[in-house]
Design a protein around this motif. Structure first.
Motif, short mmCIF file in Angstrom:
data_model
loop_
_atom_site.label_atom_id
_atom_site.label_comp_id
_atom_site.label_asym_id
_atom_site.label_seq_id
_atom_site.Cartn_x
_atom_site.Cartn_y
_atom_site.Cartn_z
N GLY A 1 -1.62 2.59 -5.37
CA GLY A 1 -1.28 1.39 -4.62
C GLY A 1 -2.46 0.48 -4.36
N CYS A 2 -2.26 -0.45 -3.43
CA CYS A 2 -3.24 -1.53 -3.21
C CYS A 2 -3.85 -1.51 -1.82
CB CYS A 2 -2.57 -2.87 -3.46
SG CYS A 2 -1.22 -3.21 -2.31
N ARG A 3 -3.68 -0.41 -1.09
CA ARG A 3 -4.29 -0.30 0.24
C ARG A 3 -3.81 -1.42 1.17
NH1 ARG A 3 -8.84 2.66 0.92
NH2 ARG A 3 -9.91 0.98 2.01
N PHE A 4 -2.54 -1.31 1.59
CA PHE A 4 -2.00 -2.28 2.53
C PHE A 4 -2.79 -2.24 3.84
CE2 PHE A 4 2.16 -1.58 0.21
CZ PHE A 4 2.17 -2.83 -0.37
N ALA A 5 -2.92 -3.37 4.48
CA ALA A 5 -3.67 -3.46 5.72
C ALA A 5 -2.72 -3.41 6.91
CB ALA A 5 -4.49 -4.75 5.76
N GLY A 6 -2.71 -2.32 7.60
CA GLY A 6 -1.90 -2.20 8.82
C GLY A 6 -0.54 -1.59 8.62
N GLY A 7 0.06 -1.78 7.45
CA GLY A 7 1.33 -1.13 7.16
C GLY A 7 2.57 -1.87 7.59
N PHE A 8 2.44 -3.14 7.96
CA PHE A 8 3.61 -3.89 8.41
C PHE A 8 3.95 -5.03 7.44
CE2 PHE A 8 1.70 -2.00 12.18
CZ PHE A 8 2.77 -1.28 12.64
N GLU A 9 3.65 -4.79 6.16
CA GLU A 9 3.97 -5.78 5.14
C GLU A 9 5.48 -5.96 5.04
OE1 GLU A 9 -0.07 -5.00 4.87
OE2 GLU A 9 1.58 -3.59 5.00
N PRO A 10 5.93 -7.12 4.56
CA PRO A 10 7.37 -7.40 4.46
C PRO A 10 8.11 -6.37 3.63
CG PRO A 10 6.09 -9.40 4.11
CD PRO A 10 5.11 -8.28 4.13
N PRO A 11 9.39 -6.13 3.91
CA PRO A 11 10.19 -5.15 3.16
C PRO A 11 10.16 -5.37 1.65
CG PRO A 11 11.36 -5.81 5.13
CD PRO A 11 10.15 -6.69 5.06
N ALA A 12 10.20 -6.61 1.19
CA ALA A 12 10.20 -6.87 -0.25
C ALA A 12 8.92 -6.36 -0.91
CB ALA A 12 10.35 -8.37 -0.52
N VAL A 13 7.82 -6.48 -0.19
CA VAL A 13 6.53 -6.01 -0.71
C VAL A 13 6.52 -4.49 -0.78
CG1 VAL A 13 4.04 -6.04 -0.38
CG2 VAL A 13 5.40 -8.02 0.28
N MET A 14 6.91 -3.85 0.32
CA MET A 14 6.94 -2.40 0.38
C MET A 14 7.93 -1.81 -0.64
SD MET A 14 4.89 -0.88 2.49
CE MET A 14 3.95 -1.04 4.01
N ALA A 15 9.07 -2.47 -0.82
CA ALA A 15 10.07 -1.98 -1.76
C ALA A 15 9.53 -1.99 -3.19
CB ALA A 15 11.33 -2.83 -1.68
N ALA A 16 8.81 -3.05 -3.55
CA ALA A 16 8.22 -3.12 -4.88
C ALA A 16 7.13 -2.07 -5.06
CB ALA A 16 7.66 -4.52 -5.12
N ALA A 17 6.32 -1.88 -4.02
CA ALA A 17 5.27 -0.87 -4.09
C ALA A 17 5.89 0.52 -4.24
CB ALA A 17 4.40 -0.93 -2.84
N VAL B 1 2.27 5.08 -1.97
CA VAL B 1 2.10 3.83 -1.24
C VAL B 1 1.01 4.05 -0.20
CG1 VAL B 1 3.19 2.13 0.28
CG2 VAL B 1 4.50 3.15 -1.60
N CYS B 2 -0.12 3.39 -0.40
CA CYS B 2 -1.28 3.62 0.45
C CYS B 2 -1.39 2.55 1.53
CB CYS B 2 -2.54 3.63 -0.40
SG CYS B 2 -4.03 3.80 0.58
N VAL B 3 -1.59 2.99 2.76
CA VAL B 3 -1.71 2.08 3.90
C VAL B 3 -2.97 2.40 4.69
CG1 VAL B 3 -0.62 1.27 6.02
CG2 VAL B 3 0.81 1.93 4.07
N ASN B 4 -3.76 1.40 4.96
CA ASN B 4 -4.91 1.56 5.84
C ASN B 4 -4.45 1.33 7.28
OD1 ASN B 4 -6.47 1.88 3.57
ND2 ASN B 4 -7.25 -0.20 3.56
N MET B 5 -4.49 2.37 8.08
CA MET B 5 -3.96 2.29 9.43
C MET B 5 -5.09 2.07 10.44
SD MET B 5 -0.81 2.58 8.77
CE MET B 5 -0.24 2.57 10.46
N TYR B 6 -4.99 1.00 11.21
CA TYR B 6 -5.98 0.72 12.25
C TYR B 6 -5.39 1.11 13.61
CZ TYR B 6 -8.30 -1.67 8.47
OH TYR B 6 -8.91 -1.96 7.26
N ARG B 7 -5.15 2.39 13.75
CA ARG B 7 -4.56 2.91 14.98
C ARG B 7 -4.97 4.36 15.12
NH1 ARG B 7 1.76 3.10 14.35
NH2 ARG B 7 1.53 0.86 14.18
#
Length: 248
Positions: free
Chosen positions: A204-220, A227-233
């Motif tokens: 994947g592309c290292r999403f920032a925060g993990g709250f990208e729009p559903p269309a983006v997440m669905a394609a990923a 599906v890689c997510v960088n979590m700032y929490r």
């Protein structure tokens, strides 16, 4: 290290790093690891692949503009970047796979990427693709104006306009093109990764925060192995993807 271990300090540093990773409970060298360290082949590792191609000019946020995946140079640059791994990590069983891209701007709703595209200059490849889709669907600019509530004098006027329509009336078309853009991006990257390294994972592309729009997440989720997510929490206990997908 030079004072303590002498001229061969670099080799000693590499050995000590792997020892420390094990003692600290780490089992993988993560994104942006040092090739001199993971190249010792003592700990499984991942590789970050970066490349440059024409950006989507109106995309802003995070670390830079998102690439225009419809530009003819996009696929060529992806393949070139992955080809550089062909004789090294792509043949290495210690390599788990590849992150491609990092914390790009995807917008916050399923219409944002389409609106960024329409806000870009007339020469933007993605914008031309979007207009072709609209012309195929509506035939005349007058019919599009009725649906969108706009007053473009011609298709060429829309091409040169940098003011996107409001979501209220244009949402269906905007959401459709956002989805098309996302699938085009993730499929192209997936294909390039698998062409050069068929036995490795596309991480994947290292999403920032993990709250990208559903269309983006669905394609990923459709094209990425992970599906890689960088979590700032501090905790992952209440986190869910913004789309219902059974993927790592």
């Amino acid at each position: 290290f030079l004072r303590k271990y002498g001229k061969e300090w670099a080799a000693t540093f590499g050995e000590l790093t792997h020892q420390r990773l094990r003692s600290w409970g780490f089992n993988t060298v993560a994104n942006w690891g040092d090739p001199a360290i993971y190249g010792l082949k003592k700990t499984p590792y991942t590789v970050n692949v970066s490349f440059r191609s024409k950006p989507l000019e109106a995309a802003e946020g995070w670390w830079g503009k998102s690439p225009d995946s419809f530009d003819e140079d996009f696929k060529a640059q992806i393949r070139k970047a992955m080809a550089a791994q062909a004789e090294s990590s792509a043949k290495d069983p210690w390599c788990i796979g590849y992150f491609v891209g990092n914390e790009m701007e995807w917008g916050v709703s399923d219409t944002d990427l389409a609106k960024m595209t329409l806000a870009s200059p007339a020469e933007q490849a993605g914008k031309k693709v979007f207009l072709t889709d609209l012309q195929t669907k509506y035939g005349t600019i007058a019919k599009l104006n009725v649906v969108w509530g706009t007053s473009h004098a011609s298709w060429d006027a829309l091409l040169h306009s940098t003011t996107p329509p409001e979501d209220v009336k244009a949402r269906t078309d905007l959401a459709a093109f956002t989805g098309k853009t996302c699938e085009n991006y993730f499929k192209a990257v997936r294909d390039a990764v698998k062409e050069a390294a068929p036995n490795h994972l596309y991480l994947g592309c290292r999403f920032a925060g993990g709250f990208e729009p559903p269309a983006v997440m669905a394609a990923a989720a459709k094209f990425c192995d992970v599906v890689c997510v960088n979590m700032y929490r501090r905790s992952m206990t209440d986190y869910q993807l913004t789309v219902d997908a059974d993927v790592p």
